[in-house]
Design a protein around this motif. Sequence first.
Motif, PDB file in Angstrom:
ATOM      1  N   THR A  17       0.909  -1.087   0.029  1.00  0.00           N
ATOM      2  CA  THR A  17      -0.305   0.146   0.114  1.00  0.00           C
ATOM      3  C   THR A  17       0.612   1.698  -0.352  1.00  0.00           C
ATOM      4  O   THR A  17       2.195   1.241   0.739  1.00  0.00           O
ATOM      5  CB  THR A  17      -1.266  -0.056   1.101  1.00  0.00           C
ATOM      6  OG1 THR A  17      -1.504  -0.898   0.822  1.00  0.00           O
ATOM      7  CG2 THR A  17      -1.695   1.382   1.300  1.00  0.00           C
ATOM      8  N   VAL A  18       0.622   2.495  -1.107  1.00  0.00           N
ATOM      9  CA  VAL A  18       1.282   3.907  -0.795  1.00  0.00           C
ATOM     10  C   VAL A  18      -0.138   4.481  -1.052  1.00  0.00           C
ATOM     11  O   VAL A  18      -0.960   4.266  -1.160  1.00  0.00           O
ATOM     12  CB  VAL A  18       1.726   4.148  -2.570  1.00  0.00           C
ATOM     13  CG1 VAL A  18       1.978   5.182  -2.289  1.00  0.00           C
ATOM     14  CG2 VAL A  18       2.393   2.700  -2.902  1.00  0.00           C
TER      15      VAL A  18
ATOM     16  N   ILE B  91       8.309   5.158  -6.981  1.00  0.00           N
ATOM     17  CA  ILE B  91       8.786   5.495  -7.688  1.00  0.00           C
ATOM     18  C   ILE B  91       7.537   5.967  -8.589  1.00  0.00           C
ATOM     19  O   ILE B  91       7.492   6.767  -9.219  1.00  0.00           O
ATOM     20  CB  ILE B  91       8.159   3.963  -8.379  1.00  0.00           C
ATOM     21  CG1 ILE B  91      10.208   3.182  -8.640  1.00  0.00           C
ATOM     22  CG2 ILE B  91       7.788   3.626  -9.910  1.00  0.00           C
ATOM     23  CD1 ILE B  91      10.165   1.513  -8.992  1.00  0.00           C
ATOM     24  N   THR B  92       6.052   5.225  -8.075  1.00  0.00           N
ATOM     25  CA  THR B  92       5.234   6.326  -8.087  1.00  0.00           C
ATOM     26  C   THR B  92       4.107   7.321  -7.376  1.00  0.00           C
ATOM     27  O   THR B  92       3.411   7.987  -7.604  1.00  0.00           O
ATOM     28  CB  THR B  92       3.757   4.688  -8.189  1.00  0.00           C
ATOM     29  OG1 THR B  92       3.833   4.784  -6.739  1.00  0.00           O
ATOM     30  CG2 THR B  92       4.303   4.093  -9.328  1.00  0.00           C
ATOM     31  N   GLY B  93       4.923   7.346  -5.948  1.00  0.00           N
ATOM     32  CA  GLY B  93       4.588   7.754  -4.878  1.00  0.00           C
ATOM     33  C   GLY B  93       4.584   9.205  -5.304  1.00  0.00           C
ATOM     34  O   GLY B  93       3.969   9.948  -4.713  1.00  0.00           O
ATOM     35  N   PRO B  94       5.506  10.472  -5.866  1.00  0.00           N
ATOM     36  CA  PRO B  94       5.179  11.514  -6.086  1.00  0.00           C
ATOM     37  C   PRO B  94       3.762  11.518  -7.282  1.00  0.00           C
ATOM     38  O   PRO B  94       3.959  12.566  -7.408  1.00  0.00           O
ATOM     39  CB  PRO B  94       6.708  11.916  -7.116  1.00  0.00           C
ATOM     40  CG  PRO B  94       7.463  10.670  -6.184  1.00  0.00           C
ATOM     41  CD  PRO B  94       7.174   9.494  -6.397  1.00  0.00           C
TER      42      PRO B  94
ATOM     43  N   THR C  71      -6.578  -1.619  -6.167  1.00  0.00           N
ATOM     44  CA  THR C  71      -7.611  -0.383  -6.201  1.00  0.00           C
ATOM     45  C   THR C  71      -7.453   1.094  -4.862  1.00  0.00           C
ATOM     46  O   THR C  71      -6.129   0.700  -4.474  1.00  0.00           O
ATOM     47  CB  THR C  71      -8.113  -1.865  -4.696  1.00  0.00           C
ATOM     48  OG1 THR C  71      -7.632  -1.492  -3.247  1.00  0.00           O
ATOM     49  CG2 THR C  71      -8.549  -3.171  -5.356  1.00  0.00           C
ATOM     50  N   TYR C  72      -7.956   1.362  -5.385  1.00  0.00           N
ATOM     51  CA  TYR C  72      -7.691   3.131  -4.693  1.00  0.00           C
ATOM     52  C   TYR C  72      -8.749   3.333  -3.731  1.00  0.00           C
ATOM     53  O   TYR C  72     -10.009   2.911  -3.956  1.00  0.00           O
ATOM     54  CB  TYR C  72      -8.748   4.409  -5.564  1.00  0.00           C
ATOM     55  CG  TYR C  72      -6.851   4.037  -7.288  1.00  0.00           C
ATOM     56  CD1 TYR C  72      -5.999   3.575  -6.629  1.00  0.00           C
ATOM     57  CD2 TYR C  72      -7.330   4.998  -7.996  1.00  0.00           C
ATOM     58  CE1 TYR C  72      -5.043   3.384  -8.236  1.00  0.00           C
ATOM     59  CE2 TYR C  72      -6.664   5.342  -8.780  1.00  0.00           C
ATOM     60  CZ  TYR C  72      -5.360   4.661  -8.868  1.00  0.00           C
ATOM     61  OH  TYR C  72      -4.878   4.887  -9.986  1.00  0.00           O
ATOM     62  N   GLN C  73      -8.139   3.790  -2.366  1.00  0.00           N
ATOM     63  CA  GLN C  73      -9.160   3.630  -1.621  1.00  0.00           C
ATOM     64  C   GLN C  73      -9.254   5.033  -1.009  1.00  0.00           C
ATOM     65  O   GLN C  73      -7.826   5.916  -0.591  1.00  0.00           O
ATOM     66  CB  GLN C  73      -9.086   2.708  -0.254  1.00  0.00           C
ATOM     67  CG  GLN C  73      -9.515   3.214   0.655  1.00  0.00           C
ATOM     68  CD  GLN C  73      -9.781   1.482   1.568  1.00  0.00           C
ATOM     69  OE1 GLN C  73      -8.034   1.364   1.927  1.00  0.00           O
ATOM     70  NE2 GLN C  73     -10.317   0.879   2.676  1.00  0.00           N
ATOM     71  N   PHE C  74     -10.098   5.799  -0.935  1.00  0.00           N
ATOM     72  CA  PHE C  74     -10.247   7.464  -0.393  1.00  0.00           C
ATOM     73  C   PHE C  74     -10.679   6.974   1.132  1.00  0.00           C
ATOM     74  O   PHE C  74     -11.710   6.853   0.684  1.00  0.00           O
ATOM     75  CB  PHE C  74     -10.480   8.426  -2.094  1.00  0.00           C
ATOM     76  CG  PHE C  74     -10.264   8.608  -3.280  1.00  0.00           C
ATOM     77  CD1 PHE C  74      -9.245   9.758  -3.170  1.00  0.00           C
ATOM     78  CD2 PHE C  74     -10.524   7.176  -4.243  1.00  0.00           C
ATOM     79  CE1 PHE C  74      -8.166   9.089  -4.133  1.00  0.00           C
ATOM     80  CE2 PHE C  74     -10.043   7.837  -5.274  1.00  0.00           C
ATOM     81  CZ  PHE C  74      -9.121   8.522  -5.457  1.00  0.00           C
TER      82      PHE C  74
ATOM     83  N   ASN D 172      -5.383   5.681  -0.316  1.00  0.00           N
ATOM     84  CA  ASN D 172      -4.102   4.382  -0.173  1.00  0.00           C
ATOM     85  C   ASN D 172      -4.270   3.686  -1.507  1.00  0.00           C
ATOM     86  O   ASN D 172      -5.296   3.337  -1.656  1.00  0.00           O
ATOM     87  CB  ASN D 172      -5.142   3.521   0.732  1.00  0.00           C
ATOM     88  CG  ASN D 172      -4.900   3.869   2.127  1.00  0.00           C
ATOM     89  OD1 ASN D 172      -3.863   4.312   2.520  1.00  0.00           O
ATOM     90  ND2 ASN D 172      -5.721   3.695   3.058  1.00  0.00           N
ATOM     91  N   ILE D 173      -3.584   3.526  -2.172  1.00  0.00           N
ATOM     92  CA  ILE D 173      -2.937   2.581  -3.305  1.00  0.00           C
ATOM     93  C   ILE D 173      -2.869   1.994  -3.035  1.00  0.00           C
ATOM     94  O   ILE D 173      -1.523   1.281  -2.560  1.00  0.00           O
ATOM     95  CB  ILE D 173      -2.318   3.901  -4.391  1.00  0.00           C
ATOM     96  CG1 ILE D 173      -2.751   5.061  -4.475  1.00  0.00           C
ATOM     97  CG2 ILE D 173      -2.028   2.692  -5.830  1.00  0.00           C
ATOM     98  CD1 ILE D 173      -1.766   5.913  -4.167  1.00  0.00           C
TER      99      ILE D 173
END
Length: 177
Positions: free
Chosen positions: A30-31, A153-156, A114-117, A132-133
């Motif tokens: 999870t990011v 890698i993907t956070g920014p 999955t995207y969790q907002f 949460n990705i």
Amino acid sequence: MHSLKVFVVIVVLMLGFLGVVTLFLPSKVTVSKSIRINASRSKVTSEIANFKNWKNWYPAFQNQSVAVAISKKGSSSLVTLADEHQRKLSMVMEMAGPEGIDISLIENNKKEVTYQFIFSPVKNGETQLTWNINTTFSWYPWKKIRGIFLDKITGPQYQQILENLKAAVEINQASVE
């Protein structure tokens, strides 16, 4: 010839060690990124819950070479993104409510992300949004190793998307007032 055998044995041992190490790496990573938005929870929720609004802040919806098709699937919203190479990604809104929104990303008939907002009200009409990705990796060692570096890698990119969302919501908030 002897040095070639030694080299092959060393390579096989290193690959074997790598394979064993990756058995202990998690398959789910999870990011998580957060931002504070100067708008009510209902304004932030409505911006995310309607795929038509994603063109205001999500890069794939802004890309001219990506075809966006929004539809309904039962009680869920569904959007399909197709690029010029005919690669398709579907996003299904699984749950949308006052506490949060869950979206599944399906590519090649596999749900790996999955995207969790998650919305948390803060004082003065602000909303704390946590995104949460959640990514699920297959058992391949190189995929699991990628999970170690996923935030770097993907956070920014995800943080920039949240900045775009914040700007879109706050601009809409200002125009309503």
